[in-house]
Each structure stands twice: as structure tokens, then as C-alpha cells.
Enzyme design. Structure first.
Site, PDB file in Angstrom:
ATOM      1  N   LYS A   9       0.860  -1.239  -0.112  1.00 38.14           N
ATOM      2  CA  LYS A   9       0.089   0.049   0.020  1.00 38.14           C
ATOM      3  C   LYS A   9       0.927   1.323  -0.079  1.00 38.14           C
ATOM      4  O   LYS A   9       2.144   1.178   0.434  1.00 38.14           O
ATOM      5  CB  LYS A   9      -1.010  -0.054   1.151  1.00 38.14           C
ATOM      6  CG  LYS A   9      -0.542   0.375   2.504  1.00 38.14           C
ATOM      7  CD  LYS A   9      -1.529   0.522   3.632  1.00 38.14           C
ATOM      8  CE  LYS A   9      -0.805   0.503   4.799  1.00 38.14           C
ATOM      9  NZ  LYS A   9      -2.135   0.878   5.969  1.00 38.14           N
ATOM     10  N   SER A  25      -9.746   4.608 -14.051  1.00 36.79           N
ATOM     11  CA  SER A  25      -8.426   3.946 -13.390  1.00 36.79           C
ATOM     12  C   SER A  25      -7.693   5.199 -12.475  1.00 36.79           C
ATOM     13  O   SER A  25      -8.220   6.119 -12.267  1.00 36.79           O
ATOM     14  CB  SER A  25      -7.089   3.564 -14.216  1.00 36.79           C
ATOM     15  OG  SER A  25      -6.835   4.598 -15.099  1.00 36.79           O
ATOM     16  N   THR A  57     -10.164  -0.117  -8.842  1.00 39.69           N
ATOM     17  CA  THR A  57     -10.077   0.069 -10.102  1.00 39.69           C
ATOM     18  C   THR A  57      -8.611  -0.529 -10.400  1.00 39.69           C
ATOM     19  O   THR A  57      -8.190  -1.325  -9.669  1.00 39.69           O
ATOM     20  CB  THR A  57      -9.971   1.688 -10.288  1.00 39.69           C
ATOM     21  OG1 THR A  57      -9.971   2.119 -11.578  1.00 39.69           O
ATOM     22  CG2 THR A  57      -8.723   2.343  -9.515  1.00 39.69           C
ATOM     23  N   TYR A  58      -7.751   0.176 -11.412  1.00 39.17           N
ATOM     24  CA  TYR A  58      -6.397  -0.433 -11.765  1.00 39.17           C
ATOM     25  C   TYR A  58      -5.657   0.687 -12.088  1.00 39.17           C
ATOM     26  O   TYR A  58      -5.933   1.924 -11.916  1.00 39.17           O
ATOM     27  CB  TYR A  58      -6.648  -1.255 -12.911  1.00 39.17           C
ATOM     28  CG  TYR A  58      -7.123  -0.373 -14.124  1.00 39.17           C
ATOM     29  CD1 TYR A  58      -6.300   0.001 -15.106  1.00 39.17           C
ATOM     30  CD2 TYR A  58      -8.373  -0.376 -14.485  1.00 39.17           C
ATOM     31  CE1 TYR A  58      -6.793   0.679 -16.413  1.00 39.17           C
ATOM     32  CE2 TYR A  58      -9.062   0.276 -15.523  1.00 39.17           C
ATOM     33  CZ  TYR A  58      -8.184   1.001 -16.382  1.00 39.17           C
ATOM     34  OH  TYR A  58      -8.500   1.731 -17.551  1.00 39.17           O
ATOM     35  N   GLY A  73     -11.789   9.099 -14.833  1.00 38.95           N
ATOM     36  CA  GLY A  73     -13.071   8.616 -15.366  1.00 38.95           C
ATOM     37  C   GLY A  73     -14.064   8.649 -14.110  1.00 38.95           C
ATOM     38  O   GLY A  73     -14.065   9.595 -13.254  1.00 38.95           O
ATOM     39  N   PRO A  74     -15.092   7.805 -13.968  1.00 36.39           N
ATOM     40  CA  PRO A  74     -15.987   7.794 -12.816  1.00 36.39           C
ATOM     41  C   PRO A  74     -15.340   7.950 -11.272  1.00 36.39           C
ATOM     42  O   PRO A  74     -15.949   8.492 -10.554  1.00 36.39           O
ATOM     43  CB  PRO A  74     -16.735   6.386 -12.919  1.00 36.39           C
ATOM     44  CG  PRO A  74     -16.559   5.950 -14.043  1.00 36.39           C
ATOM     45  CD  PRO A  74     -15.220   6.366 -14.660  1.00 36.39           C
ATOM     46  N   ALA A  75     -14.320   7.401 -11.067  1.00 40.04           N
ATOM     47  CA  ALA A  75     -13.492   7.524  -9.851  1.00 40.04           C
ATOM     48  C   ALA A  75     -13.317   8.872  -9.521  1.00 40.04           C
ATOM     49  O   ALA A  75     -12.813   9.364  -8.305  1.00 40.04           O
ATOM     50  CB  ALA A  75     -12.152   6.744 -10.014  1.00 40.04           C
TER      51      ALA A  75
END
Length: 114
Positions: A9, A25, A57-58, A73-75
């Protein structure tokens, strides 16, 4: 038996951008990716400390040394520039091997640098 455990992390990075008009992403400085033993296209979880949002996500490689942490994007609707996030990756591992595994944890400094 196989279990999912914390692989690595990035703890308390700061969002530098949010780009709604992108496919999706999280773009992350390649230095942070390397330090956290993460790779491009790896599935991640992003936890926003400011608002409690959690998304999956990635990763996409960001420019090395740039400090970029960009929700795409949506994130981009789940965080804003200046929000503090924790970026988490997990691994599937044999139960006994998982007992001995030590996750990689990176603590970025100001500007999301190492």
C-alpha cells in the site's frame, strides 16, 4: 486454502488531479508504484481519508518523479485534488505462506515523493 492478504500500500498520498473525461483508473507516479511493488494494470482499492469513499480500479503508470495521483473516469467523482488517499493492493496466497508474508508499505512525503 488460499486467502487474500494485503500485498502492498501507499499510505496517505495526496490526490493531485481528478480527470472525469478519461476511460477510468488511477494514474500513479511510477516511483511510488515501484516502491510499493505495484505494476501497471494491477487491481487496487483506493480509500479516501477525507470522505470515506472506497473504490476498486486499476493502475496506470504516471510520469516518474511527478508525484501524480490522479483519479480518472467515474473514480474522479469519489475524490478531489488535495484529498488524502490510501492505495491498496492484495495478493492471493496459500494460507501458510501468508502467515510469513510482510506487506510493502510506502509513506510518501510532501508532493507524493519518496
Amino acid at each position: 486454502m488460499q486467502i487474500q492478504i494485503l500485498k502492498s500500500k501507499v499510505h496517505r498520498a495526496v490526490i493531485t488531479e481528478a480527470n472525469l473525461n478519461y476511460v477510468g483508473s488511477l494514474t500513479l507516479d511510477e516511483d511510488l508504484m515501484d516502491a510499493a511493488n505495484m505494476i501497471e494494470h494491477e487491481k487496487i482499492q483506493v480509500v479516501n481519508v477525507n470522505n470515506g469513499e472506497r473504490i476498486e480500479t486499476y493502475l496506470i503508470k504516471g510520469k516518474r518523479g511527478s508525484g501524480v495521483v490522479c483519479l480518472n473516469g467515474p473514480a474522479a467523482r469519489k475524490g478531489a485534488e488535495g484529498d488524502v488517499v490510501i492505495i491498496i493492493s492484495y495478493a492471493l496466497m496459500d494460507f501458510e505462506a501468508a502467515k510469513a508474508y510482510k506487506p510493502v508499505v510506502v509513506f510518501p512525503k510532501d508532493g507524493n515523493t519518496l
